[in-house]
Design a protein around this motif. Sequence first.
Motif, PDB file in Angstrom:
ATOM      1  N   LEU A   1       0.845  -1.195   0.000  1.00 26.30           N
ATOM      2  CA  LEU A   1       0.000   0.000   0.000  1.00 26.30           C
ATOM      3  C   LEU A   1       0.879   1.244   0.000  1.00 26.30           C
ATOM      4  CD1 LEU A   1      -2.702  -1.035   2.633  1.00 26.30           C
ATOM      5  CD2 LEU A   1      -2.772  -1.310   0.143  1.00 26.30           C
ATOM      6  N   LEU A   2       0.385   2.307  -0.652  1.00 26.99           N
ATOM      7  CA  LEU A   2       1.090   3.588  -0.662  1.00 26.99           C
ATOM      8  C   LEU A   2       0.137   4.750  -0.414  1.00 26.99           C
ATOM      9  CD1 LEU A   2       3.632   3.162  -3.615  1.00 26.99           C
ATOM     10  CD2 LEU A   2       4.164   3.330  -1.184  1.00 26.99           C
ATOM     11  N   SER A   3      -1.065   4.466  -0.010  1.00 26.14           N
ATOM     12  CA  SER A   3      -2.061   5.497   0.260  1.00 26.14           C
ATOM     13  C   SER A   3      -2.536   5.377   1.696  1.00 26.14           C
ATOM     14  CB  SER A   3      -3.252   5.329  -0.691  1.00 26.14           C
ATOM     15  OG  SER A   3      -4.385   6.021  -0.206  1.00 26.14           O
ATOM     16  N   PRO A   4      -2.483   6.452   2.485  1.00 25.29           N
ATOM     17  CA  PRO A   4      -3.005   6.391   3.846  1.00 25.29           C
ATOM     18  C   PRO A   4      -4.460   5.942   3.909  1.00 25.29           C
ATOM     19  CG  PRO A   4      -1.679   8.362   3.567  1.00 25.29           C
ATOM     20  CD  PRO A   4      -1.825   7.747   2.198  1.00 25.29           C
ATOM     21  N   SER A   5      -5.272   6.354   2.945  1.00 24.92           N
ATOM     22  CA  SER A   5      -6.686   5.940   2.964  1.00 24.92           C
ATOM     23  C   SER A   5      -6.820   4.443   2.712  1.00 24.92           C
ATOM     24  CB  SER A   5      -7.479   6.733   1.923  1.00 24.92           C
ATOM     25  OG  SER A   5      -6.988   6.511   0.613  1.00 24.92           O
ATOM     26  N   ASP A   6      -5.965   3.871   1.843  1.00 22.43           N
ATOM     27  CA  ASP A   6      -5.974   2.420   1.642  1.00 22.43           C
ATOM     28  C   ASP A   6      -5.539   1.690   2.909  1.00 22.43           C
ATOM     29  OD1 ASP A   6      -6.907   2.457  -0.943  1.00 22.43           O
ATOM     30  OD2 ASP A   6      -4.940   2.226  -1.880  1.00 22.43           O
ATOM     31  N   ALA A   7      -4.574   2.257   3.624  1.00 19.98           N
ATOM     32  CA  ALA A   7      -4.127   1.644   4.874  1.00 19.98           C
ATOM     33  C   ALA A   7      -5.270   1.598   5.887  1.00 19.98           C
ATOM     34  CB  ALA A   7      -2.938   2.417   5.445  1.00 19.98           C
TER      35      ALA A   7
ATOM     36  N   PRO B   1       7.939   4.948   0.339  1.00 23.40           N
ATOM     37  CA  PRO B   1       7.201   4.701   1.582  1.00 23.40           C
ATOM     38  C   PRO B   1       7.506   5.697   2.687  1.00 23.40           C
ATOM     39  CG  PRO B   1       7.915   2.628   0.652  1.00 23.40           C
ATOM     40  CD  PRO B   1       8.547   3.700  -0.188  1.00 23.40           C
ATOM     41  N   LEU B   2       8.765   6.128   2.822  1.00 22.47           N
ATOM     42  CA  LEU B   2       9.115   7.055   3.898  1.00 22.47           C
ATOM     43  C   LEU B   2       8.372   8.380   3.745  1.00 22.47           C
ATOM     44  CD1 LEU B   2      11.200   7.069   6.338  1.00 22.47           C
ATOM     45  CD2 LEU B   2      12.553   8.601   4.895  1.00 22.47           C
ATOM     46  N   GLN B   3       8.044   8.757   2.513  1.00 22.02           N
ATOM     47  CA  GLN B   3       7.390  10.032   2.286  1.00 22.02           C
ATOM     48  C   GLN B   3       5.986  10.090   2.842  1.00 22.02           C
ATOM     49  OE1 GLN B   3       8.362   9.982  -2.072  1.00 22.02           O
ATOM     50  NE2 GLN B   3       8.796  12.148  -1.709  1.00 22.02           N
TER      51      GLN B   3
END
Length: 411
Positions: free
Chosen positions: A263-269, A296-298
């Motif tokens: 995952l790379l989206s906070p909403s997906d997380a 990912p760190l961003q």
Amino acid sequence: MARTFASRRVDRALSIDELRHMARRRLPEVVFEYLDGGAEDEVTLRRNRAVFDDVAFLPAALNDVATVDATTSLFGRPMAFPFAVAPTGFNGLMRRDGDLALARAAAAADIPLAQSTVSNARIETVAAVPGLRHWMQLYIFRDQAFMEALLERAERAGCEALILTVDSNVFGNREWDKRNYATPSRPRLSRRFEALRHPGWVRDVLLPGIPGFGNLDEILPPDRRDLSGAAHWSRTQIDPSLSWRHLDWLRTRWRGPLVVKGLLSPSDAVRARDAGADGIVLSNHGGRQLDGAVAPLQILAETRQALGAGTVLMIDGGIRRGSDIAKAVALGADAVLSGRAPLYGLAAGGEAGVARALALLAEQFLRVMALLGRRSVADLSPDCLRDVADLGPLRSVETPCGAQSIRDRPR
């Protein structure tokens, strides 16, 4: 910048970069490029490293650091430091019995290891390594009966956690594959001749026979059981219809900790957490899938804020030093995963090389904690870093690769 360390003794390596240099000398070009390369222009691959350089430490002075404790816990179990070996496939290309060498070194270092669906060793073989915290990574294949059987095998083997990879249902454009292979399953003649210049690798891997894929044996067609054929065939069997319904199915099917990776989206997380995921791995697949993706760190701090406490949050991508681990933890990660760092050690020196890679990362992490004036992992927080709220613009990493060889570009 990678060092040109001449020794072949992994115990003398002082950094992951030095182990990488040793690995590059030992491996044929086609194998090293598989280990080291990224998709297309490798923008994502370089960005994964560049973002760590864009975060500065802000140490606290005059704190007693006579005793520094790097231990932490994940899923209610302790571990030596916040690091786990990421799932990687085809490890038998680096060393004979590479999966077992990784597992034994991870067990000795008191950290978890995630085994790939496309590992060369079987689930049961890796899970049986004494003292290992065994996690199992899962690709969703089209064959539902095979998926059910794989989950049953992981349960019977005592697997602690299941990791669902969600960013690889469509295969990335890895141009080094196209350069190196005459067909999807056959390296170019020039690459096969070049491999003969690496006699140590030839004796260890090629002459005994390149291993197959232990976990896929029951579904592989008879004419696809060699490494290249199985690798190409398995890509066609990963289900491109992967969706949230698969996560719902896994949550009802798997009783232990369930982690979603890719995952790379906070909403997906947040959506994954609400669907029952116990852990999230922010990942762009080591720069091997979507080129130009965020690192990912961003988005780590934003994702931690969105999730709040209670959900295990990890990242991978670009981890090369203990300082990288400290930055990730300070920004909200419970731990990091890394595939390439242990694999450089594996390729350079087998189990001893993996052990050296893990020891270097642990020692560096402890040292950074002390220099920051932090005595425990819990003390690492955003106030250890400068400009946490705004990491600022990345240095220019979008330069096209042009005609430069992938092997000569900085990692």
